[in-house]
Design a protein around this motif. Structure first.
Motif, PDB file in Angstrom:
ATOM      1  N   PRO A  93     -68.766 -50.364 -42.066  1.00 34.92           N
ATOM      2  CA  PRO A  93     -69.644 -48.865 -41.462  1.00 34.92           C
ATOM      3  C   PRO A  93     -69.518 -48.085 -42.852  1.00 34.92           C
ATOM      4  O   PRO A  93     -70.302 -47.060 -42.955  1.00 34.92           O
ATOM      5  CB  PRO A  93     -68.798 -48.384 -40.412  1.00 34.92           C
ATOM      6  CG  PRO A  93     -67.898 -49.801 -40.099  1.00 34.92           C
ATOM      7  CD  PRO A  93     -67.689 -50.704 -41.082  1.00 34.92           C
ATOM      8  N   LEU A  94     -68.581 -48.268 -43.733  1.00 39.07           N
ATOM      9  CA  LEU A  94     -68.470 -47.137 -44.910  1.00 39.07           C
ATOM     10  C   LEU A  94     -69.431 -47.607 -46.068  1.00 39.07           C
ATOM     11  O   LEU A  94     -69.779 -46.718 -46.809  1.00 39.07           O
ATOM     12  CB  LEU A  94     -67.224 -47.156 -45.402  1.00 39.07           C
ATOM     13  CG  LEU A  94     -66.357 -46.691 -44.447  1.00 39.07           C
ATOM     14  CD1 LEU A  94     -64.779 -46.655 -45.095  1.00 39.07           C
ATOM     15  CD2 LEU A  94     -66.567 -45.347 -44.188  1.00 39.07           C
ATOM     16  N   GLY A  95     -70.100 -48.867 -46.152  1.00 31.56           N
ATOM     17  CA  GLY A  95     -70.970 -49.435 -47.111  1.00 31.56           C
ATOM     18  C   GLY A  95     -70.788 -50.728 -47.427  1.00 31.56           C
ATOM     19  O   GLY A  95     -70.722 -51.480 -46.559  1.00 31.56           O
ATOM     20  N   ILE A  96     -71.303 -51.185 -48.552  1.00 36.08           N
ATOM     21  CA  ILE A  96     -70.961 -52.600 -48.923  1.00 36.08           C
ATOM     22  C   ILE A  96     -69.891 -52.713 -50.139  1.00 36.08           C
ATOM     23  O   ILE A  96     -69.521 -51.748 -50.946  1.00 36.08           O
ATOM     24  CB  ILE A  96     -72.383 -53.089 -49.533  1.00 36.08           C
ATOM     25  CG1 ILE A  96     -72.814 -52.270 -50.707  1.00 36.08           C
ATOM     26  CG2 ILE A  96     -73.240 -52.979 -48.272  1.00 36.08           C
ATOM     27  CD1 ILE A  96     -74.219 -52.984 -51.340  1.00 36.08           C
ATOM     28  N   SER A  97     -69.368 -53.819 -50.248  1.00 35.84           N
ATOM     29  CA  SER A  97     -68.586 -54.483 -51.289  1.00 35.84           C
ATOM     30  C   SER A  97     -68.754 -55.381 -51.936  1.00 35.84           C
ATOM     31  O   SER A  97     -69.494 -56.498 -51.245  1.00 35.84           O
ATOM     32  CB  SER A  97     -67.008 -54.401 -50.519  1.00 35.84           C
ATOM     33  OG  SER A  97     -66.545 -53.342 -49.902  1.00 35.84           O
ATOM     34  N   TYR A  98     -68.261 -55.763 -52.947  1.00 35.12           N
ATOM     35  CA  TYR A  98     -68.282 -57.032 -53.806  1.00 35.12           C
ATOM     36  C   TYR A  98     -66.883 -57.238 -54.349  1.00 35.12           C
ATOM     37  O   TYR A  98     -66.200 -56.403 -54.747  1.00 35.12           O
ATOM     38  CB  TYR A  98     -69.099 -56.909 -54.864  1.00 35.12           C
ATOM     39  CG  TYR A  98     -70.452 -57.103 -54.401  1.00 35.12           C
ATOM     40  CD1 TYR A  98     -71.326 -58.434 -54.537  1.00 35.12           C
ATOM     41  CD2 TYR A  98     -71.372 -56.022 -54.247  1.00 35.12           C
ATOM     42  CE1 TYR A  98     -72.746 -58.377 -54.016  1.00 35.12           C
ATOM     43  CE2 TYR A  98     -72.716 -55.957 -53.924  1.00 35.12           C
ATOM     44  CZ  TYR A  98     -73.306 -57.416 -53.815  1.00 35.12           C
ATOM     45  OH  TYR A  98     -74.705 -57.396 -53.480  1.00 35.12           O
ATOM     46  N   LYS A  99     -66.216 -58.533 -54.171  1.00 39.56           N
ATOM     47  CA  LYS A  99     -64.806 -58.726 -54.396  1.00 39.56           C
ATOM     48  C   LYS A  99     -65.208 -60.016 -55.622  1.00 39.56           C
ATOM     49  O   LYS A  99     -65.925 -60.920 -55.282  1.00 39.56           O
ATOM     50  CB  LYS A  99     -64.065 -59.342 -53.445  1.00 39.56           C
ATOM     51  CG  LYS A  99     -63.722 -58.276 -52.518  1.00 39.56           C
ATOM     52  CD  LYS A  99     -63.061 -58.886 -51.239  1.00 39.56           C
ATOM     53  CE  LYS A  99     -62.723 -57.595 -50.181  1.00 39.56           C
ATOM     54  NZ  LYS A  99     -61.935 -58.014 -49.268  1.00 39.56           N
ATOM     55  N   ILE A 113     -69.161 -49.462 -52.501  1.00 37.67           N
ATOM     56  CA  ILE A 113     -70.402 -48.875 -52.767  1.00 37.67           C
ATOM     57  C   ILE A 113     -71.000 -48.240 -51.386  1.00 37.67           C
ATOM     58  O   ILE A 113     -71.074 -48.699 -50.335  1.00 37.67           O
ATOM     59  CB  ILE A 113     -71.400 -49.704 -53.140  1.00 37.67           C
ATOM     60  CG1 ILE A 113     -71.039 -50.461 -54.519  1.00 37.67           C
ATOM     61  CG2 ILE A 113     -72.541 -48.888 -53.922  1.00 37.67           C
ATOM     62  CD1 ILE A 113     -72.033 -51.614 -54.807  1.00 37.67           C
ATOM     63  N   SER A 114     -71.160 -46.915 -51.488  1.00 41.59           N
ATOM     64  CA  SER A 114     -71.740 -46.264 -50.415  1.00 41.59           C
ATOM     65  C   SER A 114     -72.861 -45.417 -50.926  1.00 41.59           C
ATOM     66  O   SER A 114     -72.833 -45.069 -52.399  1.00 41.59           O
ATOM     67  CB  SER A 114     -70.815 -45.306 -49.777  1.00 41.59           C
ATOM     68  OG  SER A 114     -70.490 -44.285 -50.404  1.00 41.59           O
ATOM     69  N   ALA A 115     -74.010 -45.111 -50.065  1.00 35.17           N
ATOM     70  CA  ALA A 115     -75.132 -44.449 -50.792  1.00 35.17           C
ATOM     71  C   ALA A 115     -75.722 -43.519 -49.570  1.00 35.17           C
ATOM     72  O   ALA A 115     -75.707 -43.946 -48.423  1.00 35.17           O
ATOM     73  CB  ALA A 115     -76.318 -45.435 -50.883  1.00 35.17           C
ATOM     74  N   SER A 116     -75.908 -42.202 -50.062  1.00 30.94           N
ATOM     75  CA  SER A 116     -76.448 -41.417 -49.055  1.00 30.94           C
ATOM     76  C   SER A 116     -77.460 -40.398 -49.628  1.00 30.94           C
ATOM     77  O   SER A 116     -77.597 -40.193 -50.908  1.00 30.94           O
ATOM     78  CB  SER A 116     -75.289 -40.376 -48.582  1.00 30.94           C
ATOM     79  OG  SER A 116     -74.927 -39.405 -49.668  1.00 30.94           O
ATOM     80  N   ARG A 117     -78.424 -39.882 -48.771  1.00 28.24           N
ATOM     81  CA  ARG A 117     -79.647 -39.571 -49.075  1.00 28.24           C
ATOM     82  C   ARG A 117     -79.189 -37.943 -49.550  1.00 28.24           C
ATOM     83  O   ARG A 117     -78.428 -37.387 -49.064  1.00 28.24           O
ATOM     84  CB  ARG A 117     -80.574 -39.157 -47.833  1.00 28.24           C
ATOM     85  CG  ARG A 117     -81.394 -40.479 -47.555  1.00 28.24           C
ATOM     86  CD  ARG A 117     -82.577 -40.185 -46.511  1.00 28.24           C
ATOM     87  NE  ARG A 117     -82.964 -41.466 -46.089  1.00 28.24           N
ATOM     88  CZ  ARG A 117     -82.571 -42.078 -45.178  1.00 28.24           C
ATOM     89  NH1 ARG A 117     -81.603 -41.822 -44.639  1.00 28.24           N
ATOM     90  NH2 ARG A 117     -83.307 -43.264 -44.973  1.00 28.24           N
TER      91      ARG A 117
END
Length: 171
Positions: A93-99, A113-117
């Motif tokens: 719900p907060l964004g995406i991740s890479y591990k 990573i999170s992105a907002s307008r």
């Protein structure tokens, strides 16, 4: 080591997210990671993409590349690699991740990573969490995984996200 990075790009949020959620675009923008194999659900193993019957496009066997430039070549070291794994995108719900991690399973990183307008662009927040293992090879080579991950984000991902043009269809 934990580091937070915030920046704004002129592209719409949808464009930014489409790039960040495409593991092949994301890995390509990192500049220091090469996908060698992907995970095949049917064989429960990493295989070449052409051999996968049930490919999982979020789990990869990779090579982490470090060292560059003519100075490395002059002293005979060149570009070196370390094998490892990369998983992502992982959605929350907060964004995406890479591990990612090296084969020693002690040297790891996570990129959230999170992105907002914002106005006509997108504000991107990236949190990097790295854990350098205590392997003899790392100490002897002077390799610093935390510095590599930070460089991949600041030196590659941020400029590419901000400068890569929005694609136009040829059809």
């Amino acid at each position: 080591m934990i580091e937070n990075i915030e920046f704004t790009v002129d592209h719409p949020r949808e464009v930014v997210l489409s790039r960040l959620t495409n593991p092949f675009f994301f890995v390509g923008s990192l500049g220091h990671v090469a996908i060698l194999e992907l995970y095949d659900e049917s064989s429960q193993n990493f295989v070449m993409p052409s051999q996968a019957t049930s490919p999982n496009y979020t789990k990869f066997h990779v090579a982490y590349l470090f060292g560059s430039g003519k100075a490395w070549i002059r002293v005979g070291n060149g570009v070196k690699t370390r094998e490892g794994f990369l998983e992502g995108p992982i959605y929350s719900p907060l964004g995406i991740s890479y591990k990612g991690e090296l084969l020693d399973h002690q040297t790891k990183f996570e990129i959230d990573i999170s992105a907002s307008r914002v106005n006509d662009g997108t504000k991107v927040k990236i949190m990097i969490n790295t854990s350098d293992g205590s392997s003899i090879w790392l100490r002897a080579s002077g390799f610093n995984f935390s510095e590599l991950v930070e460089h991949m984000i600041k030196g590659h991902v941020i400029p590419i996200l901000g400068r890569y043009p929005i694609s136009k269809s040829v059809c």
